[in-house]
Design an enzyme around this catalytic site. Structure first.
Site, PDB file in Angstrom:
ATOM      1  N   THR A 131       0.826  -1.215   0.000  1.00  0.00           N
ATOM      2  CA  THR A 131       0.000   0.000   0.000  1.00  0.00           C
ATOM      3  C   THR A 131       0.860   1.265   0.000  1.00  0.00           C
ATOM      4  OG1 THR A 131      -1.428   1.302   1.458  1.00  0.00           O
ATOM      5  CG2 THR A 131      -0.105  -0.348   2.526  1.00  0.00           C
ATOM      6  N   ASP A 132       0.268   2.354  -0.473  1.00  0.00           N
ATOM      7  CA  ASP A 132       0.982   3.647  -0.412  1.00  0.00           C
ATOM      8  C   ASP A 132       1.056   4.165   1.020  1.00  0.00           C
ATOM      9  OD1 ASP A 132      -1.703   4.340  -0.057  1.00  0.00           O
ATOM     10  OD2 ASP A 132      -1.701   5.937  -1.552  1.00  0.00           O
ATOM     11  N   GLU A 133       0.283   3.559   1.940  1.00  0.00           N
ATOM     12  CA  GLU A 133       0.235   4.091   3.309  1.00  0.00           C
ATOM     13  C   GLU A 133       1.571   3.919   4.039  1.00  0.00           C
ATOM     14  OE1 GLU A 133      -3.459   3.417   5.386  1.00  0.00           O
ATOM     15  OE2 GLU A 133      -4.550   3.185   3.506  1.00  0.00           O
ATOM     16  N   TYR A 156      -1.728  -0.474  10.993  1.00  0.00           N
ATOM     17  CA  TYR A 156      -1.870  -1.137   9.687  1.00  0.00           C
ATOM     18  C   TYR A 156      -0.666  -0.809   8.793  1.00  0.00           C
ATOM     19  CZ  TYR A 156      -3.268  -1.572   4.768  1.00  0.00           C
ATOM     20  OH  TYR A 156      -3.287  -1.862   3.418  1.00  0.00           O
ATOM     21  N   LYS A 160       2.354  -3.246   7.321  1.00  0.00           N
ATOM     22  CA  LYS A 160       2.614  -3.427   5.885  1.00  0.00           C
ATOM     23  C   LYS A 160       4.051  -2.996   5.557  1.00  0.00           C
ATOM     24  CE  LYS A 160       0.181  -4.541   2.934  1.00  0.00           C
ATOM     25  NZ  LYS A 160      -0.149  -5.886   2.377  1.00  0.00           N
TER      26      LYS A 160
END
Ligand code: NAD
Ligand code: TYD
Length: 351
Positions: A131-133, A156, A160
């Site tokens: 993810t870009d997060e 989260y 990741k």
């Protein structure tokens, strides 16, 4: 013939990836490994479940012995890893399960791949979907590139980020062939209604309050899920080993503006009066550690592999709203939890 293990294939993005691969490559055997958490739903794959080149295996990615057995039983030569705990709000409540699934589960898959492939890396690939997060939060300006430093804020995104690091560590330490992609927020059919878009569509339909966090000024970069699946297909086949690709739609929306588009679309399609559902907007306490803005620069993917989003947002959101309106039964099953017991009985439990 390729035997591809797709993890998390019963979830939102995974089901689109499985469907694409099963239909596009009859010569591949797609093995979908999923433990069917609250977010995994085999009804998402009803249209492909009887295909000869598709097998579902119920298995927890953290269960190392069973994961190894699946590699052996199905002679797996590639992995596309999507299984994860994926909802930020849940990670704030229960960070342990995120560390367990996202970090330990990824490690278990990496270790199983390394042991089963036993340093014969030819035609092998471990593709990790991220993810870009992991890049943290942007201010008003700028975009995340593949060179942006990791700066995760939620449990989260921290889990990741950690899984991404393990994938790179296996590439660097053992030469395990890997590739990683980091994608922006997805929307489309079969998304569990805890995420903004399906939750709000469902609430507008049922005239329930729309809980907007903070002032609704956070910005997300939205990509239609089929375009993500197509990017994954492309990177899986053409991506450079050991490399990372950012995937995004160049499609930034402030939450409150996006919510107004959803309201207008649902009201129009349900033939309600214009703006009838605006009163449902309810500002609530902000999410803890709420990242202000995500925006992806996917120029590298365009320049190197020729990928571009195929759908304009207006078309994508119209398709999405229509899908949820036409699939009320899917939504009712998911929100009531009915889908779980039914499918648990239908499929063999491994282990
Ligand atoms: P999802 O929550 O809809 O689906 C996750 C799937 O993984 C479910 O089917 C669930 O049953 C399965 N799963 C969870 N724990 C498991 C375990 N221990 N063993 C086996 N299966 C397990 O998630 P999603 O939105 O489809 O996201 C898929 C992947 O894409 C994730 O890795 C996520 O981080 C990443 N991603 C998501 C988005 C997004 O906008 N949704 C954006 C970028 C990246
Ligand atoms: P979400 O769909 O949870 O994705 P992510 O947090 O991974 O980006 O949320 C998208 C945006 O919508 C995010 O800024 C949080 C906000 N949001 C709300 O305002 N209300 C809600 O009920 C939810 C679920 C999200």
């Amino acid at each position: 013939m390729k035997n591809i293990l797709v993890t998390g294939g019963a979830g939102f993005i995974g089901s689109h990836v499985v469907r694409l691969l099963v239909n596009k490559y009859p010569e591949y055997h797609i093995v979908n490994m999923d433990v069917l958490t609250y977010a995994g739903n085999l009804a998402n794959l009803k249209d492909v479940e009887d295909n000869d080149n598709y097998t579902f295996v119920k298995c927890d990615i953290c269960d190392f012995d069973n994961v190894k057995k699946v590699f052996i039983d199905y002679e797996i030569d590639s992995v596309i890893h999507l299984a994860a705990e994926s909802h930020v709000d849940r990670s704030i409540k229960d960070p342990f399960s995120f560390a367990q699934t996202n970090i330990m589960g990824t490690l278990s898959l990496l270790q199983a791949a390394k042991q089963y492939w036993d340093f014969n890396w030819e035609d092998k690939l471990f593709y990790h979907v991220s993810t870009d997060e992991v890049y943290g939060s942007l201010g008003e300006e700028g975009l995340f590139t593949e060179k942006t430093s990791y700066d995760p804020h939620s449990p989260y995104s921290a889990s990741k980020a950690s899984s991404d690091h393990f994938v790179r560590a296996f590439q660097d330490t053992y030469d395990l062939p890997t590739v990683i992609s980091n994608c922006s927020n997805n929307y489309g059919s079969y998304q569990f209604p805890e995420k903004l878009i399906p939750l709000f569509i469902n609430n507008i339909v049922n005239k329930k309050p729309l809980p907007v966090y903070g002032k609704g000024e956070n910005v997300r970069d939205w990509l239609f899920v089929d375009d993500h699946a197509k990017a994954i297909d492309l990177i899986f086949h053409k991506g450079k080993q050991g490399d990372t690709y950012n995937i995004g739609g160049f499609n930034e929306w402030k939450n409150i503006d996006l919510i107004k588009v959803m309201i207008a679309t649902v009201d129009r399609l349900l033939e309600r009066e214009v703006g009838e559902s605006n009163d449902l907007i309810t500002y609530v306490k902000d999410r803890a550690g709420h990242d202000l803005r995500y925006a992806i620069d996917s120029t590298k993917l365009k320049n190197e592999l020729g990928w571009e989003p195929s759908l304009q947002f207006e078309e994508g959101i119209e398709k999405t709203v229509k899908w949820y309106l036409e699939n009320i039964e899917w939504m009712d099953n998911v929100t009531s939890g009915n889908y779980k017991s039914y499918y648990d009985e239908m499929y063999e439990v491994k282990g």
